[in-house]
Design a protein around this motif. Structure first.
Motif, PDB file in Angstrom:
ATOM      1  N   ARG A  80      12.721 130.143  55.832  1.00 57.36           N
ATOM      2  CA  ARG A  80      12.917 130.962  54.633  1.00 57.36           C
ATOM      3  C   ARG A  80      14.179 130.491  53.922  1.00 57.36           C
ATOM      4  NH1 ARG A  80      10.934 136.042  57.297  1.00 57.36           N
ATOM      5  NH2 ARG A  80      13.090 136.685  57.612  1.00 57.36           N
ATOM      6  N   PRO A  81      14.059 129.434  53.120  1.00 56.77           N
ATOM      7  CA  PRO A  81      15.232 128.918  52.403  1.00 56.77           C
ATOM      8  C   PRO A  81      15.660 129.876  51.296  1.00 56.77           C
ATOM      9  CG  PRO A  81      13.253 127.754  51.739  1.00 56.77           C
ATOM     10  CD  PRO A  81      12.839 128.662  52.847  1.00 56.77           C
ATOM     11  N   ARG A  82      16.921 129.773  50.890  1.00 53.09           N
ATOM     12  CA  ARG A  82      17.474 130.713  49.912  1.00 53.09           C
ATOM     13  C   ARG A  82      17.651 130.106  48.522  1.00 53.09           C
ATOM     14  NH1 ARG A  82      20.579 131.984  54.627  1.00 53.09           N
ATOM     15  NH2 ARG A  82      20.156 134.115  55.372  1.00 53.09           N
ATOM     16  N   GLU A  83      17.387 128.807  48.378  1.00 54.07           N
ATOM     17  CA  GLU A  83      17.637 128.169  47.087  1.00 54.07           C
ATOM     18  C   GLU A  83      16.527 128.482  46.080  1.00 54.07           C
ATOM     19  OE1 GLU A  83      18.811 125.105  50.369  1.00 54.07           O
ATOM     20  OE2 GLU A  83      17.070 126.334  49.902  1.00 54.07           O
ATOM     21  N   THR A  84      16.701 127.977  44.874  1.00 49.52           N
ATOM     22  CA  THR A  84      15.671 128.111  43.850  1.00 49.52           C
ATOM     23  C   THR A  84      14.445 127.289  44.249  1.00 49.52           C
ATOM     24  OG1 THR A  84      16.438 126.190  42.602  1.00 49.52           O
ATOM     25  CG2 THR A  84      17.442 128.332  42.068  1.00 49.52           C
ATOM     26  N   ALA A  85      13.319 127.587  43.620  1.00 47.03           N
ATOM     27  CA  ALA A  85      12.073 126.889  43.940  1.00 47.03           C
ATOM     28  C   ALA A  85      12.205 125.379  43.716  1.00 47.03           C
ATOM     29  CB  ALA A  85      10.936 127.445  43.089  1.00 47.03           C
ATOM     30  N   GLY A 128       4.396 127.183  49.570  1.00 49.25           N
ATOM     31  CA  GLY A 128       5.139 128.429  49.535  1.00 49.25           C
ATOM     32  C   GLY A 128       4.396 129.503  50.309  1.00 49.25           C
ATOM     33  N   LEU A 129       5.153 130.376  50.962  1.00 46.02           N
ATOM     34  CA  LEU A 129       4.579 131.442  51.783  1.00 46.02           C
ATOM     35  C   LEU A 129       5.100 132.795  51.307  1.00 46.02           C
ATOM     36  CD1 LEU A 129       5.116 129.878  55.335  1.00 46.02           C
ATOM     37  CD2 LEU A 129       3.030 129.813  53.949  1.00 46.02           C
ATOM     38  N   PRO A 130       4.468 133.898  51.743  1.00 44.45           N
ATOM     39  CA  PRO A 130       4.997 135.228  51.425  1.00 44.45           C
ATOM     40  C   PRO A 130       6.413 135.400  51.976  1.00 44.45           C
ATOM     41  CG  PRO A 130       2.769 135.363  52.336  1.00 44.45           C
ATOM     42  CD  PRO A 130       3.215 133.956  52.529  1.00 44.45           C
ATOM     43  N   ASN A 131       7.099 136.406  51.490  1.00 46.67           N
ATOM     44  CA  ASN A 131       8.445 136.748  51.965  1.00 46.67           C
ATOM     45  C   ASN A 131       9.454 135.618  51.747  1.00 46.67           C
ATOM     46  OD1 ASN A 131       7.646 139.371  53.247  1.00 46.67           O
ATOM     47  ND2 ASN A 131       6.455 138.006  54.559  1.00 46.67           N
ATOM     48  N   GLY A 132       9.225 134.811  50.704  1.00 45.09           N
ATOM     49  CA  GLY A 132      10.153 133.725  50.417  1.00 45.09           C
ATOM     50  C   GLY A 132      10.090 132.580  51.409  1.00 45.09           C
ATOM     51  N   GLY A 133       8.973 132.465  52.111  1.00 42.43           N
ATOM     52  CA  GLY A 133       8.850 131.443  53.141  1.00 42.43           C
ATOM     53  C   GLY A 133       8.408 130.099  52.604  1.00 42.43           C
ATOM     54  N   LEU A 134       8.635 129.079  53.410  1.00 42.76           N
ATOM     55  CA  LEU A 134       8.209 127.718  53.104  1.00 42.76           C
ATOM     56  C   LEU A 134       7.566 127.112  54.345  1.00 42.76           C
ATOM     57  CD1 LEU A 134       8.245 125.137  51.265  1.00 42.76           C
ATOM     58  CD2 LEU A 134      10.423 124.565  52.394  1.00 42.76           C
ATOM     59  N   ALA A 135       6.420 126.480  54.153  1.00 42.97           N
ATOM     60  CA  ALA A 135       5.764 125.733  55.223  1.00 42.97           C
ATOM     61  C   ALA A 135       5.872 124.255  54.907  1.00 42.97           C
ATOM     62  CB  ALA A 135       4.297 126.142  55.345  1.00 42.97           C
ATOM     63  N   VAL A 136       6.454 123.497  55.820  1.00 37.83           N
ATOM     64  CA  VAL A 136       6.536 122.047  55.691  1.00 37.83           C
ATOM     65  C   VAL A 136       5.544 121.459  56.698  1.00 37.83           C
ATOM     66  CG1 VAL A 136       8.020 120.009  55.738  1.00 37.83           C
ATOM     67  CG2 VAL A 136       8.982 122.245  55.097  1.00 37.83           C
ATOM     68  N   GLY A 137       4.334 121.178  56.224  1.00 39.32           N
ATOM     69  CA  GLY A 137       3.284 120.676  57.101  1.00 39.32           C
ATOM     70  C   GLY A 137       3.348 119.159  57.207  1.00 39.32           C
TER      71      GLY A 137
END
Length: 244
Positions: A65-70, A120-129
């Protein structure tokens, strides 16, 4: 190198896709976590394409869950590419045979050995597949016409690497690259990526959803966009598939 501090590690016998699993667990995360599947039943590549992953190949997702801008978060595709390069070089000693293909592929002896998918994932999450052809590559007829030929690590180097070995090497490499990215920003990451870039200074074709642009691969800009020098002038491309 040992397992990096602060990162979770989850190895699953089977799952539909590691990115899908990331979406399911992101809400309960206490920190970044690696999910590795020994078998995927519904793997996906970029733009919804099927990702063919026989048993023994590598399939994993880092969920965070990174905090930076998209816009900044999206630059982690470069973090992932460099971490993959570092891990594969360390495992095989074949650094000179590796190259990075914009936007999301790793090449070995000119063929595609690994791919990256950010979602991008819910709750501000990120998936790096991340998928790596450790022991087998899909047949050439199963990839898009004109695409780089798929290759496997085993076929090209003779080195047999297990998914768990790949995971440990990649997690350590990611942690180092991620620390650099967070501390120093994208500029240093961009320079490191460009020194490993495939076909830099050569004529390539970038196909977007609307058109096709051919020109000399000049650089990647400060936003991670592809810059081509074409007959009509300099063109900047945010997202495309690249063909050689």
């Amino acid at each position: 190198m040992g397992w990096p501090e602060g990162y979770g590690r989850r190895v699953m016998a089977e799952v539909d896709s590691t990115n899908a699993e990331a979406a399911r667990i992101v809400g309960g995360l206490g920190g970044p976590e690696w999910i590795c599947a020994l078998n995927q039943t519904a793997a996906r590549g970029r733009r919804g394409r099927v990702w063919i992953a026989p048993a023994g190949n590598f399939a994993a997702t880092l969920v965070m869950r990174p905090r930076e801008t998209a816009a900044v978060v999206a630059l982690r595709s470069f973090v992932a590419a460099l971490a993959l390069y570092d891990a594969l070089a360390a495992l095989t000693g074949a650094e000179a045979a590796l190259a990075l293909k914009w936007p999301n592929d790793v090449l070995l002896n000119g063929g595609k050995v690994a791919g990256i998918l950010l979602e991008g994932l819910p709750n501000g999450g990120l998936a790096v597949g991340i998928g790596v052809n450790l022991i087998a590559a899909p047949p050439a007829e199963q990839v898009e016409a004109g695409a780089v030929r798929p290759v496997s690590l085993l076929e090209e180097t003779g080195v047999r690497v297990s998914p768990e070995q790949m995971l440990d090497a990649l997690a350590a490499a990611w942690a180092m690259r991620e620390d650099s990215f967070v501390t120093y920003g994208f500029a240093a990451m961009r320079e490191a990526w460009l020194t490993r870039a495939a076909r830099l200074g050569e004529v390539i074709t970038a196909r977007t959803a609307r058109d096709s642009v051919t020109g000399t691969f000049e650089t990647v800009d400060a936003q991670g966009q592809l810059v081509l020098n074409t007959a009509q002038g300099r063109v900047t491309i945010a997202a495309a598939d690249v063909f050689f």
